[in-house]
Motif scaffolding. Structure first.
Motif, mmCIF file in Angstrom:
data_model
loop_
_atom_site.group_PDB
_atom_site.id
_atom_site.type_symbol
_atom_site.label_atom_id
_atom_site.label_comp_id
_atom_site.label_asym_id
_atom_site.label_seq_id
_atom_site.Cartn_x
_atom_site.Cartn_y
_atom_site.Cartn_z
ATOM 1 N N VAL A 1 -71.384 -60.436 -28.484
ATOM 2 C CA VAL A 1 -72.505 -59.494 -28.376
ATOM 3 C C VAL A 1 -73.826 -60.225 -28.546
ATOM 4 O O VAL A 1 -73.902 -61.279 -29.191
ATOM 5 N N THR A 2 -74.850 -59.662 -27.941
ATOM 6 C CA THR A 2 -76.201 -60.217 -28.086
ATOM 7 C C THR A 2 -76.766 -59.807 -29.442
ATOM 8 O O THR A 2 -76.695 -58.634 -29.815
ATOM 9 N N TRP A 3 -77.330 -60.776 -30.160
ATOM 10 C CA TRP A 3 -77.879 -60.438 -31.473
ATOM 11 C C TRP A 3 -79.197 -61.165 -31.688
ATOM 12 O O TRP A 3 -79.500 -62.173 -31.023
ATOM 13 N N THR A 4 -79.970 -60.651 -32.602
ATOM 14 C CA THR A 4 -81.203 -61.294 -33.036
ATOM 15 C C THR A 4 -81.393 -61.023 -34.510
ATOM 16 O O THR A 4 -80.856 -60.045 -35.054
ATOM 17 N N GLY B 1 -78.314 -51.811 -35.987
ATOM 18 C CA GLY B 1 -78.939 -52.515 -37.108
ATOM 19 C C GLY B 1 -77.862 -52.834 -38.137
ATOM 20 O O GLY B 1 -77.321 -51.913 -38.756
ATOM 21 N N LEU B 2 -77.514 -54.104 -38.282
ATOM 22 C CA LEU B 2 -76.437 -54.502 -39.190
ATOM 23 C C LEU B 2 -77.038 -55.066 -40.471
ATOM 24 O O LEU B 2 -77.725 -56.096 -40.439
ATOM 25 N N PHE B 3 -76.767 -54.376 -41.570
ATOM 26 C CA PHE B 3 -77.307 -54.746 -42.881
ATOM 27 C C PHE B 3 -76.179 -55.286 -43.766
ATOM 28 O O PHE B 3 -75.389 -54.511 -44.303
ATOM 29 N N PRO B 4 -76.071 -56.613 -43.932
ATOM 30 C CA PRO B 4 -75.048 -57.146 -44.849
ATOM 31 C C PRO B 4 -75.354 -56.728 -46.282
ATOM 32 O O PRO B 4 -76.524 -56.661 -46.688
ATOM 33 N N THR C 1 -78.619 -54.701 -28.184
ATOM 34 C CA THR C 1 -78.751 -55.801 -29.151
ATOM 35 C C THR C 1 -78.278 -55.372 -30.537
ATOM 36 O O THR C 1 -78.540 -54.249 -30.966
ATOM 37 N N VAL C 2 -77.609 -56.299 -31.204
ATOM 38 C CA VAL C 2 -77.337 -56.126 -32.631
ATOM 39 C C VAL C 2 -78.437 -56.842 -33.397
ATOM 40 O O VAL C 2 -78.641 -58.054 -33.209
ATOM 41 N N VAL C 3 -79.154 -56.118 -34.215
ATOM 42 C CA VAL C 3 -80.189 -56.716 -35.056
ATOM 43 C C VAL C 3 -79.569 -57.026 -36.417
ATOM 44 O O VAL C 3 -79.162 -56.113 -37.140
ATOM 45 N N LEU C 4 -79.459 -58.303 -36.715
ATOM 46 C CA LEU C 4 -78.949 -58.724 -38.024
ATOM 47 C C LEU C 4 -80.114 -58.697 -38.997
ATOM 48 O O LEU C 4 -81.044 -59.498 -38.905
ATOM 49 N N THR D 1 -83.966 -43.954 -28.792
ATOM 50 C CA THR D 1 -83.001 -45.060 -28.742
ATOM 51 C C THR D 1 -81.701 -44.639 -29.410
ATOM 52 O O THR D 1 -81.711 -43.975 -30.445
ATOM 53 N N ASN D 2 -80.586 -45.025 -28.807
ATOM 54 C CA ASN D 2 -79.296 -44.854 -29.470
ATOM 55 C C ASN D 2 -79.194 -45.920 -30.557
ATOM 56 O O ASN D 2 -78.699 -47.024 -30.324
ATOM 57 N N PHE D 3 -79.698 -45.586 -31.734
ATOM 58 C CA PHE D 3 -79.755 -46.559 -32.835
ATOM 59 C C PHE D 3 -78.694 -46.207 -33.867
ATOM 60 O O PHE D 3 -78.636 -45.072 -34.361
ATOM 61 N N VAL D 4 -77.847 -47.184 -34.170
ATOM 62 C CA VAL D 4 -76.763 -47.001 -35.132
ATOM 63 C C VAL D 4 -76.920 -48.035 -36.236
ATOM 64 O O VAL D 4 -77.104 -49.227 -35.955
ATOM 65 N N VAL D 5 -76.852 -47.595 -37.462
ATOM 66 C CA VAL D 5 -76.946 -48.503 -38.605
ATOM 67 C C VAL D 5 -75.550 -48.789 -39.149
ATOM 68 O O VAL D 5 -74.749 -47.878 -39.340
#
Length: 428
Positions: free
Chosen positions: A291-294, A270-273, A307-310, A237-241
């Motif tokens: 953007v699509t997020w979950t 993967g968005l990490f606040p 998908t952006v994973v919050l 997967t093209n996974f970017v943090v």
């Protein structure tokens, strides 16, 4: 500064503490260890060495130094380690447990740092009777330093850092701090050394390796089979943090996320606040850029492509770095000083950072010059750098190996500090 004026200043400082103590009783952060902070529950045991570590970060530094201390020739080296926070106390308690189980000849007592009332500090120092005191980073407490000076305690400040703002505050009364200053100061950079030298005199100051590099000695990438997130982020997967991003940069970060999704369809972000309670702000920001997020907590299986994973669960940032192809590390597009970009590097990931990372200047500009970390001028440049790494991702093992070599070449701070401590103890 003459003694009469110094005593007068400390008397006024003591009165301020006496007036403040009844009010501090209602501070929920200070309820932990209240009896130790006020000595109402008794005093710590006598010790040869007193180490002060303000909070969690400094407590880890103290742990690294404890591992390097040399026992005394004919008796157990007794060490009092103090901190101002509950997190710091928990870390020091774990450090004491490890030292007692793995090392002979060293006894460690964790304790909350007493309030800096000169009266309380004088009473504590006279009872503990340390021969030497070690202050980590920037802990310049007049009551503590005065009590140490009165009792002839050798004081070392190590891993010293000082901002220009802090220096300006101390220079409001330079005579006081110079009169009470540590005997020796080991700063982590020439810039910090100059600031300490301005306050205390350069003859007391020299530069040392940052102990934080010692703490990273065992860091390295986690094998995919051992990564707890492997079912969420499928292989290839093209996974970017986006790690530790801050609300002050949410507009720029949201635009980068949207543009990255358009350019590299199927990417998962993967968005990490940095602060979890700001999650609603990030939900709104994602909606605004379309953007699509979950939420991470809502995932039942693998994250859907595009998908952006919050990330609304704690403790998974480092494992996420272990699966990422690249990462943007936040706090660096706005003037916030930056967040820890060494974490992705040790996981074998090339990080992209913005231009504002002064909080990590101790890492050294060479980290950028060598290409280990990529510094962006602005949000658009950060996007382009992320795309570049995605299109030509270097092997994880290669990045991790180079990062490990960079860190290894800068280790030795804990050992250097322990050597200075031994010199002070041998003076007695």
């Amino acid at each position: 500064m003459n003694r009469t004026l110094l005593n007068a200043a400390l008397s006024v400082y003591d009165l301020g503490w006496k007036a403040a103590l009844p009010l501090l009783r209602f501070n929920h952060r200070l309820k932990d260890g209240w009896e130790q902070r006020t000595l109402s529950g008794g005093l710590p045991a006598p010790a040869h060495l007193w180490i002060q570590a303000a909070s969690g970060g400094e407590a880890y530094l103290a742990w690294a130094v404890l591992k390097e201390l040399v026992p005394l020739p004919n008796e157990t080296l007794r060490v009092l380690v103090t901190t101002n926070t509950r997190q710091g106390h928990e870390i020091l308690t774990n450090a004491a447990r490890e030292i007692h189980s793995t090392r002979k000849g060293i006894a460690v007592q964790p304790w909350y740092f007493p309030f800096d009332s000169p009266g309380l500090m004088r009473r504590t120092v006279r009872h503990v009777r340390p021969s030497a005191a070690l202050i980590l980073e920037t802990e310049i407490w007049p009551g503590f330093l005065s009590a140490c000076r009165e009792s002839g305690v050798h004081v070392l400040l190590a891993n010293g850092r000082m901002t220009s703002k802090s220096l300006g505050g101390y220079l409001a009364w330079p005579g006081l701090f110079r009169a009470l200053g540590p005997e020796r100061i080991m700063a982590v950079s020439e810039t910090d050394a100059r600031r300490f030298g301005t306050l205390f005199g350069r003859e007391r100051v020299w530069v040392m390796p940052n102990i934080k590099f010692d703490r990273m000695a065992g860091a390295g990438p986690l094998a995919r089979k051992d990564n707890p997130l492997r079912e969420i982020i499928p292989d290839r997967t093209n996974f970017v943090v986006f790690g530790s991003v801050r609300k002050q940069e949410k507009i720029e970060v949201a635009k980068i996320a949207a543009a990255l999704m358009r350019y590299k369809t199927g990417t998962v972000i993967g968005l990490f606040p940095r602060h979890m309670h700001h999650m609603p702000l990030w939900e709104k920001a994602m909606n605004e850029v379309g953007v699509t997020w979950t939420l991470r907590s809502a995932l039942k299986g693998a994250a859907s492509p595009g998908t952006v994973v919050l990330w609304d669960t704690f403790g998974e940032l480092v494992p996420a770095y272990g699966l990422a192809k690249t990462a943007f590390v936040g706090g660096s597009l706005a003037r916030l000083g930056g967040q820890n970009f060494l974490e992705p590097l040790t996981c074998g990931v090339t990080p992209v950072i913005g231009p504002h990372w002064k909080n990590f200047a101790w890492v050294g500009r060479e980290i950028v010059e060598s290409g280990l970390a990529l510094e962006a001028e602005d949000a658009e440049h950060a996007l382009n750098l992320l795309i570049e790494v995605l299109e030509k991702t270097p092997p994880r093992s290669e990045v991790a190996s180079r990062a490990k070599a960079y860190i290894r070449d800068r280790q030795g701070g804990a050992k250097a500090t322990a050597k200075q401590v031994a010199d002070f103890l041998n003076k007695v």
